[in-house]
Design a protein around this motif. Structure first.
Motif, PDB file in Angstrom:
ATOM      1  N   ALA A   1       0.836  -1.204   0.000  1.00  0.00           N
ATOM      2  CA  ALA A   1       0.000   0.000   0.000  1.00  0.00           C
ATOM      3  C   ALA A   1       0.872   1.254   0.000  1.00  0.00           C
ATOM      4  O   ALA A   1       0.550   2.246  -0.683  1.00  0.00           O
ATOM      5  N   GLU A   2       1.963   1.222   0.748  1.00  0.00           N
ATOM      6  CA  GLU A   2       2.878   2.365   0.801  1.00  0.00           C
ATOM      7  C   GLU A   2       3.597   2.553  -0.532  1.00  0.00           C
ATOM      8  O   GLU A   2       3.860   3.692  -0.942  1.00  0.00           O
ATOM      9  N   VAL A   3       3.896   1.459  -1.207  1.00  0.00           N
ATOM     10  CA  VAL A   3       4.520   1.537  -2.523  1.00  0.00           C
ATOM     11  C   VAL A   3       3.581   2.220  -3.506  1.00  0.00           C
ATOM     12  O   VAL A   3       3.986   3.117  -4.263  1.00  0.00           O
ATOM     13  N   LYS A   4       2.309   1.804  -3.499  1.00  0.00           N
ATOM     14  CA  LYS A   4       1.328   2.382  -4.414  1.00  0.00           C
ATOM     15  C   LYS A   4       1.117   3.873  -4.127  1.00  0.00           C
ATOM     16  O   LYS A   4       1.018   4.689  -5.047  1.00  0.00           O
ATOM     17  N   LYS A   5       1.078   4.233  -2.857  1.00  0.00           N
ATOM     18  CA  LYS A   5       0.911   5.634  -2.481  1.00  0.00           C
ATOM     19  C   LYS A   5       2.123   6.459  -2.915  1.00  0.00           C
ATOM     20  O   LYS A   5       1.982   7.576  -3.415  1.00  0.00           O
ATOM     21  N   ALA A   6       3.320   5.883  -2.728  1.00  0.00           N
ATOM     22  CA  ALA A   6       4.549   6.582  -3.114  1.00  0.00           C
ATOM     23  C   ALA A   6       4.585   6.812  -4.621  1.00  0.00           C
ATOM     24  O   ALA A   6       5.009   7.879  -5.092  1.00  0.00           O
ATOM     25  N   PHE A   7       4.132   5.825  -5.375  1.00  0.00           N
ATOM     26  CA  PHE A   7       4.100   5.974  -6.834  1.00  0.00           C
ATOM     27  C   PHE A   7       3.183   7.125  -7.243  1.00  0.00           C
ATOM     28  O   PHE A   7       3.545   7.947  -8.087  1.00  0.00           O
ATOM     29  N   ARG A   8       2.000   7.184  -6.641  1.00  0.00           N
ATOM     30  CA  ARG A   8       1.066   8.262  -6.979  1.00  0.00           C
ATOM     31  C   ARG A   8       1.657   9.629  -6.628  1.00  0.00           C
ATOM     32  O   ARG A   8       1.526  10.596  -7.398  1.00  0.00           O
ATOM     33  N   THR A   9       2.333   9.690  -5.490  1.00  0.00           N
ATOM     34  CA  THR A   9       2.944  10.959  -5.059  1.00  0.00           C
ATOM     35  C   THR A   9       4.051  11.394  -6.010  1.00  0.00           C
ATOM     36  O   THR A   9       4.119  12.557  -6.430  1.00  0.00           O
ATOM     37  N   MET A  10       4.928  10.454  -6.379  1.00  0.00           N
ATOM     38  CA  MET A  10       6.055  10.791  -7.243  1.00  0.00           C
ATOM     39  C   MET A  10       5.602  11.079  -8.667  1.00  0.00           C
ATOM     40  O   MET A  10       6.163  11.945  -9.345  1.00  0.00           O
ATOM     41  N   ALA A  11       4.585  10.349  -9.127  1.00  0.00           N
ATOM     42  CA  ALA A  11       4.070  10.595 -10.472  1.00  0.00           C
ATOM     43  C   ALA A  11       3.478  11.994 -10.564  1.00  0.00           C
ATOM     44  O   ALA A  11       3.630  12.686 -11.578  1.00  0.00           O
ATOM     45  N   LYS A  12       2.832  12.425  -9.492  1.00  0.00           N
ATOM     46  CA  LYS A  12       2.272  13.780  -9.468  1.00  0.00           C
ATOM     47  C   LYS A  12       3.394  14.816  -9.425  1.00  0.00           C
ATOM     48  O   LYS A  12       3.340  15.837 -10.114  1.00  0.00           O
ATOM     49  N   LYS A  13       4.426  14.557  -8.626  1.00  0.00           N
ATOM     50  CA  LYS A  13       5.541  15.508  -8.486  1.00  0.00           C
ATOM     51  C   LYS A  13       6.285  15.707  -9.800  1.00  0.00           C
ATOM     52  O   LYS A  13       6.669  16.820 -10.158  1.00  0.00           O
TER      53      LYS A  13
ATOM     54  N   ASP B   1      11.475  12.302 -18.909  1.00  0.00           N
ATOM     55  CA  ASP B   1      12.471  11.295 -18.527  1.00  0.00           C
ATOM     56  C   ASP B   1      12.301  10.894 -17.069  1.00  0.00           C
ATOM     57  O   ASP B   1      12.330   9.698 -16.733  1.00  0.00           O
ATOM     58  N   LYS B   2      12.141  11.884 -16.185  1.00  0.00           N
ATOM     59  CA  LYS B   2      11.969  11.581 -14.759  1.00  0.00           C
ATOM     60  C   LYS B   2      10.675  10.812 -14.533  1.00  0.00           C
ATOM     61  O   LYS B   2      10.638   9.861 -13.750  1.00  0.00           O
ATOM     62  N   PHE B   3       9.615  11.243 -15.197  1.00  0.00           N
ATOM     63  CA  PHE B   3       8.324  10.575 -15.057  1.00  0.00           C
ATOM     64  C   PHE B   3       8.423   9.109 -15.486  1.00  0.00           C
ATOM     65  O   PHE B   3       7.887   8.217 -14.826  1.00  0.00           O
ATOM     66  N   GLN B   4       9.163   8.853 -16.572  1.00  0.00           N
ATOM     67  CA  GLN B   4       9.341   7.489 -17.052  1.00  0.00           C
ATOM     68  C   GLN B   4      10.131   6.654 -16.046  1.00  0.00           C
ATOM     69  O   GLN B   4       9.828   5.475 -15.827  1.00  0.00           O
ATOM     70  N   LYS B   5      11.140   7.262 -15.431  1.00  0.00           N
ATOM     71  CA  LYS B   5      11.939   6.545 -14.424  1.00  0.00           C
ATOM     72  C   LYS B   5      11.077   6.152 -13.232  1.00  0.00           C
ATOM     73  O   LYS B   5      11.245   5.065 -12.662  1.00  0.00           O
ATOM     74  N   VAL B   6      10.155   7.017 -12.848  1.00  0.00           N
ATOM     75  CA  VAL B   6       9.239   6.713 -11.751  1.00  0.00           C
ATOM     76  C   VAL B   6       8.346   5.536 -12.128  1.00  0.00           C
ATOM     77  O   VAL B   6       8.137   4.610 -11.331  1.00  0.00           O
ATOM     78  N   GLN B   7       7.825   5.545 -13.343  1.00  0.00           N
ATOM     79  CA  GLN B   7       6.982   4.444 -13.805  1.00  0.00           C
ATOM     80  C   GLN B   7       7.767   3.129 -13.846  1.00  0.00           C
ATOM     81  O   GLN B   7       7.267   2.081 -13.425  1.00  0.00           O
ATOM     82  N   GLU B   8       8.998   3.186 -14.362  1.00  0.00           N
ATOM     83  CA  GLU B   8       9.831   1.985 -14.439  1.00  0.00           C
ATOM     84  C   GLU B   8      10.143   1.446 -13.047  1.00  0.00           C
ATOM     85  O   GLU B   8      10.164   0.227 -12.831  1.00  0.00           O
ATOM     86  N   ALA B   9      10.396   2.341 -12.095  1.00  0.00           N
ATOM     87  CA  ALA B   9      10.686   1.912 -10.724  1.00  0.00           C
ATOM     88  C   ALA B   9       9.485   1.184 -10.127  1.00  0.00           C
ATOM     89  O   ALA B   9       9.624   0.135  -9.485  1.00  0.00           O
ATOM     90  N   TYR B  10       8.308   1.736 -10.356  1.00  0.00           N
ATOM     91  CA  TYR B  10       7.084   1.114  -9.832  1.00  0.00           C
ATOM     92  C   TYR B  10       6.852  -0.253 -10.472  1.00  0.00           C
ATOM     93  O   TYR B  10       6.512  -1.223  -9.781  1.00  0.00           O
ATOM     94  N   GLU B  11       7.050  -0.341 -11.766  1.00  0.00           N
ATOM     95  CA  GLU B  11       6.875  -1.621 -12.464  1.00  0.00           C
ATOM     96  C   GLU B  11       7.884  -2.666 -11.981  1.00  0.00           C
ATOM     97  O   GLU B  11       7.556  -3.854 -11.885  1.00  0.00           O
ATOM     98  N   THR B  12       9.103  -2.220 -11.676  1.00  0.00           N
ATOM     99  CA  THR B  12      10.126  -3.141 -11.155  1.00  0.00           C
ATOM    100  C   THR B  12       9.680  -3.725  -9.828  1.00  0.00           C
ATOM    101  O   THR B  12       9.803  -4.941  -9.590  1.00  0.00           O
ATOM    102  N   ILE B  13       9.157  -2.886  -8.946  1.00  0.00           N
ATOM    103  CA  ILE B  13       8.707  -3.358  -7.635  1.00  0.00           C
ATOM    104  C   ILE B  13       7.469  -4.242  -7.783  1.00  0.00           C
ATOM    105  O   ILE B  13       7.315  -5.247  -7.084  1.00  0.00           O
TER     106      ILE B  13
END
Length: 249
Positions: free
Chosen positions: A200-212, A231-243
């Motif tokens: 749940a914390e991972v999902k919340k962190a993804f939403r926060t970082m994607a917004k930032k 580029d940064k937005f894509q890195k955030v998405q890739e990090a979430y997909e990795t987890i």
């Protein structure tokens, strides 16, 4: 304004011939800026403002950004042509070839020989830039450091100092650093969480970082900065997909 700054710099480097050349180049840059204003081009004059409505002009921003780039380029004790080329390409994409080449050519020797104060530059920019713009500046500076294939320890140290001067918090610094300096826990660092975080914390962190880091935050800026945001937005998405793959959710 810029013509007098370049004339002064030219005088200190090449005396009177340098002053004349600097004045002429500065005149071209000033003219370009005035032309952009008349044509309605969206530039940094619409973005970098203080609460007292003071502006930093596009030319002012370019000169300060180039000075910060020079600090990173020299951080490991040598001047890499690959890093210089990276900066030139970035400036061309952001400002156009003619304007970027004029600015870059004038300060080529300064980049290699002159010491500049990161703290002074960052203090100047802090009151005139939004936080998300300073995040993009840090992302750009990390890109310079990585241009030669690796980000060295002296470069990381210098970038950490610059981030501090720009009042970027440590979590954001570590997140952007993780996009360029790889280790086993990079995905978690990019999302600014520990590996012990719940799903749940991972999902919340993804939403926060994607917004930032959403590119829409910089849609009013030049293409080079919008690309950095993507580029940064894509890195955030890739990090979430990795987890997600690691945890199976």
């Amino acid at each position: 304004m810029v013509k007098w700054v370049l004339a002064l710099v030219g005088y200190f480097i090449y005396r009177f011939p340098g002053a004349i050349a600097g004045y002429l180049i500065g005149t071209l840059i000033d003219s370009s800026f005035e032309s952009n204003k008349k044509s309605g081009r969206k530039g940094f004059d619409t973005v970098f403002t203080t609460s007292r409505s003071q502006n930093v002009s596009p030319s002012d921003f370019e000169l300060n950004l180039l000075s910060l780039a020079s600090i990173v380029i020299k951080a490991d004790g040598s001047v890499s042509q690959t890093e210089l080329d990276y900066v030139r390409a970035y400036f061309v994409q952001a400002y156009g070839k003619e304007r970027a080449n004029a600015t870059f050519k004038t300060f080529n020797d300064v980049i290699k020989n002159r010491e500049v104060s990161a703290q002074r530059i960052c203090t100047y920019l802090n009151s005139r830039t939004r936080y998300e713009v300073r995040l993009q500046i840090l992302h750009f500076l990390f890109g310079i450091a990585q241009a030669d294939g690796r980000v060295s320890s002296p470069e990381v140290s210098q970038l950490s100092s610059i981030a501090g001067f720009m009042r970027i918090n440590q979590n954001d610094f570590k997140s952007i650093k993780a996009m360029f300096v790889k280790d086993a826990n990079n995905a978690y660092k990019i999302l600014e969480i520990d590996k012990t975080a719940t799903d749940a914390e991972v999902k919340k962190a993804f939403r926060t970082m994607a917004k930032k880091y959403h590119p829409d935050k910089l849609q009013h800026m030049d293409e080079a900065y919008q690309k950095g945001a993507r580029d940064k937005f894509q890195k955030v998405q890739e990090a979430y997909e990795t987890i997600q793959k690691e945890r199976g959710f």
